[in-house]
Design a protein around this motif. Structure first.
Motif, mmCIF file in Angstrom:
data_model
loop_
_atom_site.group_PDB
_atom_site.id
_atom_site.type_symbol
_atom_site.label_atom_id
_atom_site.label_comp_id
_atom_site.label_asym_id
_atom_site.label_seq_id
_atom_site.Cartn_x
_atom_site.Cartn_y
_atom_site.Cartn_z
ATOM 1 N N ASP A 16 0.860 -1.174 0.000
ATOM 2 C CA ASP A 16 0.000 0.000 0.000
ATOM 3 C C ASP A 16 0.903 1.233 0.000
ATOM 4 N N ASN A 18 0.209 4.117 0.432
ATOM 5 C CA ASN A 18 -0.252 5.156 1.354
ATOM 6 C C ASN A 18 0.253 4.936 2.777
ATOM 7 N N ASP A 19 0.765 3.740 3.052
ATOM 8 C CA ASP A 19 1.163 3.399 4.412
ATOM 9 C C ASP A 19 2.302 4.286 4.904
ATOM 10 N N THR A 30 -0.269 10.184 11.635
ATOM 11 C CA THR A 30 -1.327 9.241 11.291
ATOM 12 C C THR A 30 -1.964 9.677 9.976
ATOM 13 N N ARG A 31 -2.814 8.812 9.453
ATOM 14 C CA ARG A 31 -3.720 9.193 8.373
ATOM 15 C C ARG A 31 -5.050 9.584 9.006
ATOM 16 N N ARG A 373 5.568 10.277 0.885
ATOM 17 C CA ARG A 373 4.182 9.847 0.778
ATOM 18 C C ARG A 373 3.316 11.041 0.385
#
Length: 471
Positions: A16, A18-19, A30-31, A373
């Motif tokens: 992923d 997005n991690d 965090t997301r 990211r």
């Protein structure tokens, strides 16, 4: 999707893109529910809207926690061998008055290596007795100011400097405490170290010349000799290099004890952090335990008392607690010949951002690797190999050489580069007349500027002809 043939061997295709890989990001990163990266509860889009980009972001609670953990780790390890520890924060990694206060609150001393860094530490109301002053070419004015301020220790870097510091201390009627920087012949980087008879570098003096230098220090009533100092390198993983260096220093330390007091031994810093998923730095607690065991065993073998030991972490405290935000301006797919197969090509996607080597010089200077990211959203698009490029007129203006981002990364996206707390702000420049970015501290859902960014007006303010024209 297969890994790109242009990717370096260490880089793996993420499940992923997005991690946020553990160990690379500030501890509160965090997301958020909308997919944006948030630090200490403040989202990347909110930070960019309030302060612009590029933007240095520091997780204040993380910096404070890492400073306290470093002190406690070394104190605990060396208490086990019957001695105490002085832990200095290496200000060259990142220094501002706020950061100086954070690390001072955690019980750390601070190393400075210029008159400017000394001024920052003093402006932060750090007790001068808790400062160490480094540098291979301290000016007469810097020495005068350090002595007058009551700096706790000046690190003597050359034989000539002995007379300079002694003379200034005598002129002021003071006794200045000093350490002597020596080259142990050990140079370490990441997981490798090299032990030689001599080091070819600008810092310190050779081990073989140290005894006579210490005798010269002791000949001055205006100087108090604290002990030896050594720094073996930067971004070090593992304790092997420290073990080899400590053994050499303690052998000299034992000889010096025969002719006078040597209360301390400073083993320097250089403890590494993770910049990419391939990096596996040794936790400071493990390093402290390993080094303490080595020091204890060597002192027992030599039949000497264990001295007070000092360390100088900088990057390990501030580096992982910082990230840099950028806005994407353009993307460009470039066909590249695949190494080893000249008949084949693959695409490298260049993602250009609104900063670059002026806010992070390390990739251009050292080939340093970083990660990246998308910070403003998440995406289900397949990963694509990207290279994050700066906006400067240099082909070497790269921020991140290789990482995977979702293939739909586009102009207007925010991207975040983690582990930029150390040596990015410190090395920042105005190349191509870009203003240096602001530094924002985030904590408990709030953000505040701790170092103001530079405007074009700031840049032009030093131009004398403009002043003359407007006179």
């Amino acid at each position: 999707m297969a890994e790109s043939p242009l990717a370096p061997e260490w880089l793996r295709l993420p499940a992923d893109a997005n991690d946020l890989a553990p160990g690379l990001w500030p501890r509160t990163a965090t997301r958020a529910a909308d997919g944006a990266i948030a630090v200490a509860g403040v989202s990347a889009p909110a930070l960019a809207a309030a302060f612009g980009t590029p933007l240095y972001v520091l997780d204040e609670a993380d910096v404070r926690a890492r400073a306290l953990e470093a002190r406690e780790a070394f104190e605990s390890a060396f208490a086990g061998i019957g001695t105490s520890v002085h832990v200095y924060y290496a200000g060259k990694a990142f220094l501002s008055t706020q950061v100086a206060r954070w690390v001072s609150d955690a019980g750390l001393n601070i190393d400075v290596c210029s008159g400017g860094e000394l001024a920052v530490a003093l402006a932060a109301d750090v007790d001068a007795d808790r400062l160490g002053f480094h540098g291979n070419n301290k000016s007469a004015a810097e020495i005068e100011r350090a002595v007058a301020a009551g700096v706790g220790a000046i690190v003597i870097d050359s034989v000539q400097e002995i007379e300079r510091v002694a003379s200034e201390a005598a002129r002021q009627g003071r006794v200045q405490r000093v350490r002597l920087r020596v080259n142990s012949g050990v140079h370490a980087h990441t997981h490798e170290f090299l032990a030689t008879a001599h080091e070819d570098q600008k810092f310190g003096i050779a081990l073989g010349d140290a005894a006579s230098a210490v005798a010269a220090i002791r000949s001055h009533d205006s100087l108090e000799f604290l002990g030896l100092h050594c720094h073996i390198g930067s971004q070090i993983f593992g304790a092997d290099g420290f073990a080899s260096s400590a053994a050499r220093l303690l052998a000299l330390h034992a000889r010096l004890v025969e002719s006078g007091p040597v209360p301390e031994l400073n083993l320097g810093g250089g403890f590494g952090i993770a910049y990419t998923t391939a990096d596996t730095p040794t936790p400071l607690g493990e390093l402290a335990e390993s080094i303490a065991r080595i020091v204890g065993e060597e002192c027992e073998r030599l039949g000497i008392r264990v001295p007070v030991v000092a360390f100088e972490p900088g990057r390990a405290i501030i580096g992982p607690a910082g990230l840099t935000l950028y806005e994407v301006g353009t993307t460009k797919d470039v066909p590249v010949t695949v190494p080893g197969t000249p008949e084949a090509t693959a695409v490298r996607r260049y993602v250009s951002v609104d900063g670059g080597m002026s806010d992070n010089a390390r990739p251009a200077l050292y080939g340093a690797e970083y990660s990246v990211r998308i910070a403003s959203r998440v995406s289900e698009a397949e990963p694509a190999l990207v290279r994050i490029a700066g906006k400067h007129c240099e082909s070497g203006d790269i921020v991140v050489y290789d990482d995977y981002l979702p293939s739909d990364v586009a102009p207007g996206d925010l991207v975040a580069v983690p582990a930029t707390g150390a040596y990015c702000f410190s090395l920042a420049s105005n190349y191509n007349y870009l203003g240096r970015p602001p530094v924002v501290a985030v904590r408990d859902g709030e953000a505040r500027v701790i170092v103001r960014g530079e405007s074009e007006r700031d840049l032009l303010a030093r131009d004398v002809r403009i002043d003359e024209r407007n006179a």
